[in-house]
Design a protein around this motif. Sequence first.
Motif, PDB file in Angstrom:
ATOM      1  N   GLY A   1      29.080  35.253 -50.547  1.00  0.00           N
ATOM      2  CA  GLY A   1      30.532  35.404 -50.554  1.00  0.00           C
ATOM      3  C   GLY A   1      30.918  36.664 -51.308  1.00  0.00           C
ATOM      4  O   GLY A   1      30.493  36.861 -52.450  1.00  0.00           O
ATOM      5  N   LEU A   2      31.714  37.518 -50.673  1.00  0.00           N
ATOM      6  CA  LEU A   2      32.112  38.791 -51.269  1.00  0.00           C
ATOM      7  C   LEU A   2      33.616  38.811 -51.516  1.00  0.00           C
ATOM      8  O   LEU A   2      34.385  38.233 -50.746  1.00  0.00           O
ATOM      9  N   PRO A   3      34.058  39.509 -52.564  1.00  0.00           N
ATOM     10  CA  PRO A   3      35.501  39.645 -52.785  1.00  0.00           C
ATOM     11  C   PRO A   3      36.125  40.537 -51.728  1.00  0.00           C
ATOM     12  O   PRO A   3      35.451  41.375 -51.111  1.00  0.00           O
ATOM     13  N   GLU A   4      37.421  40.365 -51.530  1.00  0.00           N
ATOM     14  CA  GLU A   4      38.115  41.086 -50.458  1.00  0.00           C
ATOM     15  C   GLU A   4      37.970  42.599 -50.571  1.00  0.00           C
ATOM     16  O   GLU A   4      37.842  43.291 -49.563  1.00  0.00           O
ATOM     17  N   LYS A   5      37.961  43.132 -51.778  1.00  0.00           N
ATOM     18  CA  LYS A   5      37.893  44.579 -51.934  1.00  0.00           C
ATOM     19  C   LYS A   5      36.576  45.163 -51.412  1.00  0.00           C
ATOM     20  O   LYS A   5      36.483  46.354 -51.126  1.00  0.00           O
ATOM     21  N   ALA A   6      35.549  44.312 -51.262  1.00  0.00           N
ATOM     22  CA  ALA A   6      34.251  44.768 -50.763  1.00  0.00           C
ATOM     23  C   ALA A   6      34.150  44.717 -49.243  1.00  0.00           C
ATOM     24  O   ALA A   6      33.126  45.105 -48.676  1.00  0.00           O
ATOM     25  N   MET A   7      35.194  44.242 -48.572  1.00  0.00           N
ATOM     26  CA  MET A   7      35.129  43.983 -47.136  1.00  0.00           C
ATOM     27  C   MET A   7      34.704  45.213 -46.332  1.00  0.00           C
ATOM     28  O   MET A   7      33.760  45.152 -45.540  1.00  0.00           O
ATOM     29  N   GLU A   8      35.361  46.333 -46.509  1.00  0.00           N
ATOM     30  CA  GLU A   8      35.045  47.539 -45.739  1.00  0.00           C
ATOM     31  C   GLU A   8      33.745  48.198 -46.204  1.00  0.00           C
ATOM     32  O   GLU A   8      32.879  48.495 -45.382  1.00  0.00           O
TER      33      GLU A   8
ATOM     34  N   SER B   1      13.174  27.673 -48.623  1.00  0.00           N
ATOM     35  CA  SER B   1      12.941  28.171 -47.279  1.00  0.00           C
ATOM     36  C   SER B   1      13.798  29.402 -47.032  1.00  0.00           C
ATOM     37  O   SER B   1      14.898  29.518 -47.560  1.00  0.00           O
ATOM     38  N   ILE B   2      13.284  30.338 -46.249  1.00  0.00           N
ATOM     39  CA  ILE B   2      14.039  31.537 -45.906  1.00  0.00           C
ATOM     40  C   ILE B   2      15.015  31.194 -44.793  1.00  0.00           C
ATOM     41  O   ILE B   2      14.629  30.758 -43.709  1.00  0.00           O
ATOM     42  N   ARG B   3      16.303  31.366 -45.049  1.00  0.00           N
ATOM     43  CA  ARG B   3      17.347  31.142 -44.055  1.00  0.00           C
ATOM     44  C   ARG B   3      17.970  32.480 -43.683  1.00  0.00           C
ATOM     45  O   ARG B   3      17.977  33.411 -44.496  1.00  0.00           O
ATOM     46  N   PRO B   4      18.530  32.588 -42.484  1.00  0.00           N
ATOM     47  CA  PRO B   4      19.237  33.823 -42.116  1.00  0.00           C
ATOM     48  C   PRO B   4      20.422  34.073 -43.040  1.00  0.00           C
ATOM     49  O   PRO B   4      21.057  33.138 -43.532  1.00  0.00           O
ATOM     50  N   PHE B   5      20.730  35.329 -43.273  1.00  0.00           N
ATOM     51  CA  PHE B   5      21.889  35.667 -44.074  1.00  0.00           C
ATOM     52  C   PHE B   5      23.181  35.306 -43.344  1.00  0.00           C
ATOM     53  O   PHE B   5      23.287  35.465 -42.121  1.00  0.00           O
ATOM     54  N   ARG B   6      24.144  34.826 -44.111  1.00  0.00           N
ATOM     55  CA  ARG B   6      25.532  34.731 -43.656  1.00  0.00           C
ATOM     56  C   ARG B   6      26.402  35.376 -44.716  1.00  0.00           C
ATOM     57  O   ARG B   6      26.120  35.287 -45.908  1.00  0.00           O
ATOM     58  N   PHE B   7      27.476  36.015 -44.275  1.00  0.00           N
ATOM     59  CA  PHE B   7      28.355  36.722 -45.198  1.00  0.00           C
ATOM     60  C   PHE B   7      29.789  36.253 -45.019  1.00  0.00           C
ATOM     61  O   PHE B   7      30.266  36.087 -43.891  1.00  0.00           O
ATOM     62  N   ALA B   8      30.452  36.044 -46.151  1.00  0.00           N
ATOM     63  CA  ALA B   8      31.843  35.606 -46.147  1.00  0.00           C
ATOM     64  C   ALA B   8      32.680  36.551 -46.989  1.00  0.00           C
ATOM     65  O   ALA B   8      32.187  37.178 -47.931  1.00  0.00           O
ATOM     66  N   ILE B   9      33.953  36.644 -46.642  1.00  0.00           N
ATOM     67  CA  ILE B   9      34.939  37.320 -47.473  1.00  0.00           C
ATOM     68  C   ILE B   9      35.885  36.268 -48.016  1.00  0.00           C
ATOM     69  O   ILE B   9      36.376  35.411 -47.265  1.00  0.00           O
TER      70      ILE B   9
ATOM     71  N   PHE C   1      31.062  47.037 -47.578  1.00  0.00           N
ATOM     72  CA  PHE C   1      29.846  46.275 -47.328  1.00  0.00           C
ATOM     73  C   PHE C   1      29.600  46.009 -45.842  1.00  0.00           C
ATOM     74  O   PHE C   1      28.553  45.469 -45.470  1.00  0.00           O
ATOM     75  N   ALA C   2      30.541  46.392 -44.964  1.00  0.00           N
ATOM     76  CA  ALA C   2      30.405  46.074 -43.543  1.00  0.00           C
ATOM     77  C   ALA C   2      29.107  46.599 -42.913  1.00  0.00           C
ATOM     78  O   ALA C   2      28.480  45.895 -42.128  1.00  0.00           O
ATOM     79  N   PRO C   3      28.654  47.820 -43.227  1.00  0.00           N
ATOM     80  CA  PRO C   3      27.383  48.268 -42.623  1.00  0.00           C
ATOM     81  C   PRO C   3      26.203  47.369 -42.999  1.00  0.00           C
ATOM     82  O   PRO C   3      25.335  47.105 -42.164  1.00  0.00           O
ATOM     83  N   LEU C   4      26.183  46.908 -44.227  1.00  0.00           N
ATOM     84  CA  LEU C   4      25.101  46.021 -44.663  1.00  0.00           C
ATOM     85  C   LEU C   4      25.206  44.662 -43.984  1.00  0.00           C
ATOM     86  O   LEU C   4      24.191  44.048 -43.603  1.00  0.00           O
ATOM     87  N   VAL C   5      26.413  44.178 -43.798  1.00  0.00           N
ATOM     88  CA  VAL C   5      26.631  42.913 -43.107  1.00  0.00           C
ATOM     89  C   VAL C   5      26.145  42.999 -41.665  1.00  0.00           C
ATOM     90  O   VAL C   5      25.472  42.086 -41.149  1.00  0.00           O
ATOM     91  N   ARG C   6      26.456  44.104 -40.999  1.00  0.00           N
ATOM     92  CA  ARG C   6      25.996  44.276 -39.609  1.00  0.00           C
ATOM     93  C   ARG C   6      24.479  44.354 -39.556  1.00  0.00           C
ATOM     94  O   ARG C   6      23.854  43.872 -38.599  1.00  0.00           O
ATOM     95  N   GLU C   7      23.850  44.949 -40.575  1.00  0.00           N
ATOM     96  CA  GLU C   7      22.397  45.102 -40.583  1.00  0.00           C
ATOM     97  C   GLU C   7      21.678  43.783 -40.895  1.00  0.00           C
ATOM     98  O   GLU C   7      20.686  43.429 -40.226  1.00  0.00           O
ATOM     99  N   LEU C   8      22.164  43.051 -41.887  1.00  0.00           N
ATOM    100  CA  LEU C   8      21.443  41.865 -42.353  1.00  0.00           C
ATOM    101  C   LEU C   8      21.959  40.555 -41.757  1.00  0.00           C
ATOM    102  O   LEU C   8      21.251  39.547 -41.821  1.00  0.00           O
ATOM    103  N   GLY C   9      23.175  40.545 -41.240  1.00  0.00           N
ATOM    104  CA  GLY C   9      23.753  39.304 -40.748  1.00  0.00           C
ATOM    105  C   GLY C   9      22.876  38.631 -39.714  1.00  0.00           C
ATOM    106  O   GLY C   9      22.465  39.243 -38.726  1.00  0.00           O
ATOM    107  N   GLY C  10      22.559  37.365 -39.948  1.00  0.00           N
ATOM    108  CA  GLY C  10      21.739  36.602 -39.027  1.00  0.00           C
ATOM    109  C   GLY C  10      20.259  36.861 -39.106  1.00  0.00           C
ATOM    110  O   GLY C  10      19.468  36.255 -38.374  1.00  0.00           O
TER     111      GLY C  10
ATOM    112  N   GLU D   1      36.191  41.339 -36.992  1.00  0.00           N
ATOM    113  CA  GLU D   1      35.781  42.576 -36.318  1.00  0.00           C
ATOM    114  C   GLU D   1      34.633  43.259 -37.044  1.00  0.00           C
ATOM    115  O   GLU D   1      33.726  43.844 -36.418  1.00  0.00           O
ATOM    116  N   LEU D   2      34.628  43.182 -38.378  1.00  0.00           N
ATOM    117  CA  LEU D   2      33.585  43.834 -39.170  1.00  0.00           C
ATOM    118  C   LEU D   2      32.262  43.077 -39.153  1.00  0.00           C
ATOM    119  O   LEU D   2      31.270  43.579 -39.675  1.00  0.00           O
ATOM    120  N   GLY D   3      32.241  41.880 -38.593  1.00  0.00           N
ATOM    121  CA  GLY D   3      30.992  41.147 -38.458  1.00  0.00           C
ATOM    122  C   GLY D   3      30.751  40.061 -39.477  1.00  0.00           C
ATOM    123  O   GLY D   3      29.662  39.455 -39.488  1.00  0.00           O
TER     124      GLY D   3
END
Length: 319
Positions: A300-307, A12-20, A309-318, A40-42
């Motif tokens: 789940g993303l590694p810490e170095k990807a936090m900044e 089933s298609i579920r909404p994206f969630r992103f973790a650091i 990847f933030a635009p993609l997280v804001r776009e796809l999150g949820g 703050e980055l979403g």
Amino acid sequence: MRCSSDGRILPSIRPFRFAITATRAASGAEWRAKARRIEELGYDTLLITDHLTQQLAPVPAMAAALEATTRLRVGSYVFANDYRNPVLLAKELATLDVLSAGRVEVGLGAGWYQRDYEMLGLPYDPPAARVARLIEAVGIMDRLFLGDRVDASGAYYTVRGARLEPKPLQAPRPPLMIGAGGPRMLRFAARHADIVAINPRFDAAGHPVIADVTAGAVERQVARLRTAAGSRFAGLELNVFIVDAGVTDQPRSLLDALATRLKGAATQLVDSPFFLYGSIAALRRQLLARRERLGISYIGLPEKAMEPFAPLVRELGGS
């Protein structure tokens, strides 16, 4: 129910969630600032691993991160079952859930890193024994989270009259993530988890089994989950931890940009869901394609990807 053109049942298609996943800080102020920045980055969740190497201990680090934030969920990725008594761990996590207004995620695994066992003076038992202990511990913890008075006498744990007071705020329990790679763990996770962290198998030195990191291998793992879960499968959230990630259209040094592009080219040849490289547009396509093919929506993303990847997280999150 979704089916492919060849008749296979698709996840089933579920909404994206992103973790650091973050583990280190030189001070409490630095750790709290990091947690607030992730929020703050979403990002949805901060996940903390469980090793005795150079990292913060997970339970106090979770407590500090929850205290520093208001929306961010915080969890373990994942607690090694052999390191703790299940009654005491359930008590600590229930307390964190109450104090954080219900923002705890519980991640559990059988333990795999031999160096931790050596430092603790614990025997590094064969996988069958470690998995059997985890299965027994999850049964105890689950009953405690549900509010039962637990009496249990098993092969590994004896519990008499255990109860959780206070109970966790989230009902019927905080979401349970089980890290699973081999067939037995996948079957167990399919029956008991809310979130399944799809893992490659690791050897005692902490190296992944190469045959397990391809998209084809993950697809076979998801098929095992589907078979074992039956009607539960539609409700499972599938997670994967990205071992390494990079954004090619972010400002960076020439050397770093070239290295990221070369890694991306290599990953395309291997076709592995555990690595993620490319431009923001290419990353979007990769994540959507992986969710469509494999059902993986919790990234789940590694810490170095936090900044980066933030635009993609804001776009796809949820979404």
